[in-house]
Design a protein around this motif. Sequence first.
Motif, mmCIF file in Angstrom:
data_model
loop_
_atom_site.group_PDB
_atom_site.id
_atom_site.type_symbol
_atom_site.label_atom_id
_atom_site.label_comp_id
_atom_site.label_asym_id
_atom_site.label_seq_id
_atom_site.Cartn_x
_atom_site.Cartn_y
_atom_site.Cartn_z
ATOM 1 N N SER A 1 -2.975 9.047 2.903
ATOM 2 C CA SER A 1 -2.874 7.760 2.206
ATOM 3 C C SER A 1 -2.058 6.761 3.015
ATOM 4 O O SER A 1 -2.327 5.554 2.979
ATOM 5 C CB SER A 1 -2.243 7.962 0.826
ATOM 6 N N LEU A 2 -1.048 7.242 3.738
ATOM 7 C CA LEU A 2 -0.288 6.350 4.621
ATOM 8 C C LEU A 2 -1.209 5.766 5.687
ATOM 9 O O LEU A 2 -1.149 4.569 6.002
ATOM 10 C CB LEU A 2 0.861 7.116 5.284
ATOM 11 N N GLY B 1 -3.489 3.263 4.025
ATOM 12 C CA GLY B 1 -2.757 2.038 3.710
ATOM 13 C C GLY B 1 -2.596 1.147 4.929
ATOM 14 O O GLY B 1 -2.773 -0.077 4.849
ATOM 15 N N ALA B 2 -2.268 1.755 6.080
ATOM 16 C CA ALA B 2 -2.120 0.981 7.316
ATOM 17 C C ALA B 2 -3.471 0.419 7.765
ATOM 18 O O ALA B 2 -3.569 -0.738 8.201
ATOM 19 C CB ALA B 2 -1.521 1.861 8.411
ATOM 20 N N ASN C 1 0.815 -1.215 0.000
ATOM 21 C CA ASN C 1 0.000 0.000 0.000
ATOM 22 C C ASN C 1 0.844 1.260 0.000
ATOM 23 O O ASN C 1 0.470 2.281 -0.591
ATOM 24 C CB ASN C 1 -0.923 0.001 1.225
ATOM 25 N N ILE C 2 1.976 1.200 0.686
ATOM 26 C CA ILE C 2 2.806 2.398 0.869
ATOM 27 C C ILE C 2 3.752 2.642 -0.290
ATOM 28 O O ILE C 2 4.045 3.796 -0.634
ATOM 29 C CB ILE C 2 3.597 2.272 2.188
ATOM 30 N N SER D 1 1.676 0.751 -6.620
ATOM 31 C CA SER D 1 1.371 -0.180 -5.537
ATOM 32 C C SER D 1 0.819 -1.481 -6.116
ATOM 33 O O SER D 1 -0.126 -1.430 -6.917
ATOM 34 C CB SER D 1 0.326 0.427 -4.592
ATOM 35 N N LEU E 1 3.226 5.269 -2.908
ATOM 36 C CA LEU E 1 3.196 6.675 -2.497
ATOM 37 C C LEU E 1 4.571 7.315 -2.556
ATOM 38 O O LEU E 1 4.696 8.540 -2.540
ATOM 39 C CB LEU E 1 2.652 6.784 -1.060
ATOM 40 N N ILE E 2 5.611 6.479 -2.592
ATOM 41 C CA ILE E 2 6.979 6.987 -2.494
ATOM 42 C C ILE E 2 7.456 7.565 -3.806
ATOM 43 O O ILE E 2 8.145 8.600 -3.850
ATOM 44 C CB ILE E 2 7.915 5.847 -2.046
ATOM 45 N N GLN F 1 -0.708 12.519 0.857
ATOM 46 C CA GLN F 1 0.214 11.403 1.062
ATOM 47 C C GLN F 1 0.158 10.922 2.512
ATOM 48 O O GLN F 1 0.177 9.722 2.781
ATOM 49 C CB GLN F 1 1.638 11.813 0.694
ATOM 50 N N GLY F 2 0.087 11.876 3.451
ATOM 51 C CA GLY F 2 -0.031 11.493 4.854
ATOM 52 C C GLY F 2 -1.316 10.729 5.124
ATOM 53 O O GLY F 2 -1.316 9.706 5.831
#
Length: 242
Positions: free
Chosen positions: A215-216, A219-220, A90-91, A112, A94-95, A212-213
């Motif tokens: 989405s993190l 994802g978790a 998931n993460i 992803s 985003l990178i 992005q934050g």
Amino acid sequence: MDEVSKIVKVGPLYFDLTLIGMVLLTCLLVFLFVFICSRNLQMKPKGKQNVLEWIIEFVKNILSDNLSKKEVGNFHLFSFTMFLFILFSNIIGLILKIEIHQNGEAVSFWKSPTADPIVTLTLGALTILLTNYVGIKKFGFKKFFNNGYMQPVSFLLPIKLMEDLTNILTLGLRLYGNIFAGEVLLTLIAKMAHAKGLISYIPAIPLEMIWQGFSLFIGAMQAYIFVTLSSVYLSHKVETEH
């Protein structure tokens, strides 16, 4: 989102090289994370060992909420591995974003793995197959089938069978939808940044960071939800009261 993956054809078969590459990379990252965090283990943990032990206990607590104590140990490694794989999958999108335009198409070389329904539905199908396998292994096929599909009344059999299919869709499509939607929005924000030069670039920076934050976090949460639902479905197959 008009991006496509890198596809190659070998004989009658088509292979998604982008997807295969990202799945292998995710597996490698999970292995390196566990390998690095488990070096030089100490009785009084600190630093990276604390992180690894926290995740192990976190997954164990998820299982403990849905399974009996004697069953938690049997499925802890599977759930721990699944949680880390989905979390990293998931993460990872985003990178970085790598796209190469070929014949008017934006061919993606980085995304992803869980932003693809093939991967998420495969994970869902593997989980449901595993729950049935361990149920049959524990009770034997006849007892498992009677308890799982013929109770409380036999005419509910078609509904019970459909339940396994809907469980696969629930696991796979929820994960895919959330991660894919997040990546689409990140792409749209990036396009907005380039739309009007400096005027659109400046407001797009904080917007991209905020999303992005978020989405993190999503994802978790999706990794947590996948493992939680898997343990619930597993409990329906291996607990004697069912």
